[in-house]
Scaffold this active site. Structure first.
Site, mmCIF file in Angstrom:
data_model
loop_
_atom_site.group_PDB
_atom_site.id
_atom_site.type_symbol
_atom_site.label_atom_id
_atom_site.label_comp_id
_atom_site.label_asym_id
_atom_site.label_seq_id
_atom_site.Cartn_x
_atom_site.Cartn_y
_atom_site.Cartn_z
ATOM 1 N N ASP A 1 -1.996 10.738 -2.412
ATOM 2 C CA ASP A 1 -2.371 9.674 -3.348
ATOM 3 C C ASP A 1 -2.675 10.201 -4.741
ATOM 4 O OD1 ASP A 1 -2.926 8.377 -0.596
ATOM 5 O OD2 ASP A 1 -2.901 6.750 -2.065
ATOM 6 N N ASN B 1 -5.426 12.434 0.139
ATOM 7 C CA ASN B 1 -4.534 11.604 0.977
ATOM 8 C C ASN B 1 -5.397 10.892 2.007
ATOM 9 O OD1 ASN B 1 -1.848 10.713 1.693
ATOM 10 N ND2 ASN B 1 -2.073 11.926 3.550
ATOM 11 N N LYS B 2 -4.776 10.067 2.818
ATOM 12 C CA LYS B 2 -5.493 9.267 3.814
ATOM 13 C C LYS B 2 -6.496 10.098 4.593
ATOM 14 C CE LYS B 2 -5.281 5.750 4.407
ATOM 15 N NZ LYS B 2 -6.235 4.851 3.719
ATOM 16 N N ARG C 1 0.855 -1.197 0.000
ATOM 17 C CA ARG C 1 0.000 0.000 0.000
ATOM 18 C C ARG C 1 0.881 1.235 0.000
ATOM 19 N NH1 ARG C 1 1.916 1.671 3.878
ATOM 20 N NH2 ARG C 1 0.807 3.614 3.610
ATOM 21 N N GLN D 1 -2.243 2.389 9.821
ATOM 22 C CA GLN D 1 -0.958 2.506 9.105
ATOM 23 C C GLN D 1 0.046 3.322 9.919
ATOM 24 O OE1 GLN D 1 -3.980 2.916 7.761
ATOM 25 N NE2 GLN D 1 -4.048 2.373 5.593
HETATM 26 O O1 MRU Z 1 -4.695 3.264 2.110
HETATM 27 P P1 MRU Z 1 -3.203 3.458 2.028
HETATM 28 O O2 MRU Z 1 -2.477 2.938 3.216
HETATM 29 O O3 MRU Z 1 -2.629 2.978 0.739
HETATM 30 O O4 MRU Z 1 -3.042 5.049 2.052
HETATM 31 C C1 MRU Z 1 -1.745 5.575 1.919
HETATM 32 C C2 MRU Z 1 -1.702 7.058 2.067
HETATM 33 O O5 MRU Z 1 -2.712 7.714 2.204
HETATM 34 C C3 MRU Z 1 -0.357 7.686 1.942
HETATM 35 O O6 MRU Z 1 -0.312 8.875 2.685
HETATM 36 C C4 MRU Z 1 -0.076 8.025 0.463
HETATM 37 O O7 MRU Z 1 -0.291 6.912 -0.344
HETATM 38 C C5 MRU Z 1 1.295 8.506 0.271
HETATM 39 S S1 MRU Z 1 2.467 7.190 0.407
HETATM 40 C C6 MRU Z 1 3.988 7.852 0.148
#
Ligand code: MRU
Length: 330
Positions: free
Chosen positions: A224, A234-235, A51, A183
């Site tokens: 993202d 982003n998350k 991820r 995470q």
């Molecule tokens: O759902 P995930 O764990 O894939 O989400 C990841 C994020 O939101 C990160 O902040 C983003 O991908 C940047 S990773 C360098």
């Protein structure tokens, strides 16, 4: 003792498989997941065994190369990989980029390895730019996981923290636990621990109070998908952090490679937001579980890519950045 994660520890392409550190099992167990088909790689992406936007792109590129090695139907493999997660634009970008020299196994393998190597190099460069913006004695807050695990090596926002730490600029890091899949408390804390960086995990809802009371000097996050006007997906929880930072006058920086900029998205309104299964949140009630949110660009102090530091107004600089980085890559 610090224990650096090598890019090949995070993910690698072997003659018969794609192998990755299974992020669902961390930090309790360090288990390697072996994917023997592109469908298994797509499942690993969908279930978050791998991820983080750049790492998802690397995995998808390796998945397509594996499909060619195994003689799978490439169009079907590509469609399955493209469907595996919707928000991180790195996935679509990497699947297109891995095919640029042709569809023979050797061509796809070479390009998948190149994408991995280049993403790590971009991380190292953007981390230097972002770390230069840290004050001395920084107290940093970050969200989700944006380290080596999320990028195939070094990291974006967490890479900046690591680089700043190596420069002697980081006093402490507050880590949002990052509901619902943790995470932050599972992965970021694990990476910071391995790097020997002092940190404290907080629940997401403690972030505002922590910023207000604990002397947080700057907040750094990854991305993202970034629209041309700077709106950033982003998350989920990132938007709220940006709002509290504006209120408190704390710099809020997004650190991401140019491969995370979507030249086709003028604003955040056109970014698809993944909704994940209800069971991740609650078993006996209706659930709304968006995995990401979109932070409006005017709340972002800087977007830092491998090309440098970009500031509001972000358009057309971000569109130019996509073109510049594409021309560097050809
Ligand atoms: O759902 P995930 O764990 O894939 O989400 C990841 C994020 O939101 C990160 O902040 C983003 O991908 C940047 S990773 C360098």
């Amino acid at each position: 003792m610090t224990r650096d994660l090598r890019p090949t520890d995070v993910i690698r392409l072997e003659p018969d498989s794609v192998r990755m550190l299974d992020q669902r099992k961390l930090p309790e167990r360090e288990v390697e997941l072996v994917c023997r088909s592109s469908a298994e790689v797509a499942t690993a992406i969908g279930e978050l065994a791998v991820r983080g936007a750049p790492a998802i792109g690397i995995a998808a590129a390796m998945g397509l190369a594996l499909a060619a090695i195994k003689g799978e139907d490439l169009a079907e493999a590509e469609a399955t990989l493209r469907r595996s997660r919707p928000t991180a634009v790195n996935l679509a970008w990497a699947i297109t980029d891995v095919k640029r020299d042709g569809l023979r196994p050797d061509e796809l393998v070479r390009n998948a390895q190149r994408i991995h190597t280049d993403e790590v190099a971009r991380c190292v460069t953007m981390s230097r730019h972002a770390a230069a913006r840290f004050p001395d004695d920084a107290v940093v807050l970050t969200h989700c996981n944006t380290g080596a695990l999320a990028t195939g090596g070094h990291g974006t926002a967490l890479g900046a923290i690591r680089t700043a730490f190596d420069l002697g600029k980081v006093r402490h890091v507050y880590v949002d636990e990052t509901r619902p899949l943790l995470q932050g408390s599972r992965l970021t804390a694990w990476e910071l621990d391995r790097a020997g960086i002092e940190h404290t995990v907080i629940v997401d809802s403690a972030a505002s109070a922590t910023i207000a009371q604990k002397g947080v000097t700057n907040v750094v996050v990854g991305a993202d998908r970034i629209a041309v006007n700077g709106d950033t997906a982003n998350k989920v929880g990132t938007y709220g952090l940006a709002v509290i930072c504006e209120r408190r006058g704390v710099p809020f920086d997004v650190v991401a490679p140019t491969t995370t900029i979507d030249g086709g998205a003028d604003t955040g309104a056109s970014i698809p937001i993944e909704e994940r299964p209800a069971e991740e949140v609650a078993l006996h009630s209706p659930v709304y579980n968006p995995a990401f949110d979109v932070t409006p660009s005017d709340l972002i102090s800087a977007i830092v890519t491998e090309l440098g530091v970009h500031q509001n107004p972000y358009a057309p600089a971000l569109a130019d950045a996509v073109l510049t980085s594409a021309s560097i890559r050809t």
